[in-house]
Design a protein around this motif. Structure first.
Motif, short mmCIF file in Angstrom:
data_model
loop_
_atom_site.label_atom_id
_atom_site.label_comp_id
_atom_site.label_asym_id
_atom_site.label_seq_id
_atom_site.Cartn_x
_atom_site.Cartn_y
_atom_site.Cartn_z
N ILE A 241 0.82 -1.22 0.00
CA ILE A 241 0.00 0.00 0.00
C ILE A 241 0.85 1.27 0.00
O ILE A 241 0.33 2.34 0.15
CB ILE A 241 -0.92 0.03 1.24
CG1 ILE A 241 -1.69 -1.27 1.39
CG2 ILE A 241 -1.89 1.18 1.19
CD1 ILE A 241 -2.51 -1.34 2.64
N GLN A 242 2.10 1.21 -0.17
CA GLN A 242 3.00 2.36 -0.03
C GLN A 242 2.56 3.51 -0.94
O GLN A 242 3.16 3.78 -1.96
CB GLN A 242 4.43 1.97 -0.36
CG GLN A 242 4.99 0.93 0.55
CD GLN A 242 6.42 0.59 0.18
OE1 GLN A 242 7.10 1.39 -0.44
NE2 GLN A 242 6.86 -0.58 0.56
N SER A 243 1.55 4.24 -0.51
CA SER A 243 1.04 5.31 -1.37
C SER A 243 1.41 6.71 -0.88
O SER A 243 1.64 7.60 -1.68
CB SER A 243 -0.48 5.21 -1.48
OG SER A 243 -1.07 5.32 -0.19
N ASP A 244 1.44 6.92 0.42
CA ASP A 244 1.75 8.26 0.92
C ASP A 244 2.72 8.19 2.10
O ASP A 244 3.11 7.11 2.54
CB ASP A 244 0.47 9.01 1.29
CG ASP A 244 -0.34 8.30 2.37
OD1 ASP A 244 0.15 7.28 2.91
OD2 ASP A 244 -1.44 8.75 2.69
N ALA A 245 3.08 9.35 2.61
CA ALA A 245 4.04 9.42 3.72
C ALA A 245 3.49 8.79 4.99
O ALA A 245 4.22 8.18 5.77
CB ALA A 245 4.45 10.86 3.98
N PHE A 246 2.20 8.92 5.21
CA PHE A 246 1.57 8.35 6.41
C PHE A 246 1.69 6.82 6.39
O PHE A 246 2.08 6.20 7.38
CB PHE A 246 0.10 8.78 6.48
CG PHE A 246 -0.61 8.25 7.68
CD1 PHE A 246 -0.34 8.74 8.94
CD2 PHE A 246 -1.55 7.22 7.55
CE1 PHE A 246 -0.99 8.25 10.06
CE2 PHE A 246 -2.20 6.72 8.66
CZ PHE A 246 -1.92 7.24 9.92
N ALA A 247 1.36 6.21 5.25
CA ALA A 247 1.46 4.75 5.13
C ALA A 247 2.91 4.30 5.26
O ALA A 247 3.20 3.25 5.83
CB ALA A 247 0.88 4.29 3.80
N GLN A 248 3.84 5.10 4.73
CA GLN A 248 5.27 4.77 4.82
C GLN A 248 5.74 4.77 6.28
O GLN A 248 6.48 3.89 6.70
CB GLN A 248 6.09 5.77 3.99
CG GLN A 248 7.55 5.45 3.89
CD GLN A 248 7.82 4.20 3.07
OE1 GLN A 248 7.01 3.78 2.26
NE2 GLN A 248 8.97 3.61 3.29
N ARG A 249 5.27 5.76 7.05
CA ARG A 249 5.63 5.85 8.47
C ARG A 249 5.10 4.65 9.25
O ARG A 249 5.80 4.04 10.06
CB ARG A 249 5.11 7.15 9.08
CG ARG A 249 5.69 7.39 10.47
CD ARG A 249 5.12 8.62 11.15
NE ARG A 249 4.23 8.12 12.19
CZ ARG A 249 2.97 8.43 12.35
NH1 ARG A 249 2.39 9.28 11.54
NH2 ARG A 249 2.25 7.93 13.32
N ILE A 250 3.85 4.27 9.00
CA ILE A 250 3.25 3.11 9.67
C ILE A 250 3.99 1.84 9.28
O ILE A 250 4.23 0.97 10.12
CB ILE A 250 1.75 3.01 9.35
CG1 ILE A 250 1.00 4.18 10.00
CG2 ILE A 250 1.17 1.69 9.83
CD1 ILE A 250 -0.46 4.25 9.68
#
Length: 142
Positions: free
Chosen positions: A86-95
């Motif tokens: 799901i690596q779509s945005d910075a929030f998902a990357q942080r999680i």
């Protein structure tokens, strides 16, 4: 010198001490209650022989902690694998980074608990049975 009958015999209490090089100590690293023992006066004891079986609340807690850590580690690892897609945005990357770090931390904790149980006297096969079959070992061998 001749053979003669002994008129009287006397029984005296005595303590036999072994030389220091022939003395050994067996102990447990955990507190507990002795459930059974296989010790008798005069028996030969060899390295690896089971002498005492100990029931210890700390031993049970350590095994349950291992099972819980394994389950949490598997959950965190599978969650991190799903988040990688799901690596779509910075929030998902942080999680994803946080979940991956937690999975690695839990894997290290699992390995540490396995080593602790082996150092207490369990065989590696018994530790694997705890992990795979969720079988709790009832007594700590000494």
């Amino acid at each position: 010198a001749t053979h003669r009958p002994i008129a009287n015999t006397i029984d005296l209490p005595a303590i036999v001490t072994l030389p220091p090089e022939r003395r050994y100590v067996a102990s447990s690293q955990l507190a507990g209650t002795i459930r059974s023992h296989r010790l008798n006066p005069g028996i030969m004891v060899r390295k690896g022989d089971l002498l005492v079986e100990l029931t210890s609340p700390q031993f049970f807690a350590m095994q349950l902690d291992l099972i819980r850590t394994v389950l949490e580690s598997e959950l965190a690892t599978s969650r991190a694998q799903r988040l990688q897609t799901i690596q779509s945005d910075a929030f998902a990357q942080r999680i994803l980074l946080e979940t991956t770090a937690k999975a690695e931390q839990l894997n290290h904790r699992k390995e540490s608990l396995k080593l602790q149980l082996v150092s207490l006297g369990l065989a590696a096969q018994e530790v694997d049975a705890i992990i795979h079959n969720k079988d709790i070992v009832s007594t700590l061998p000494i």
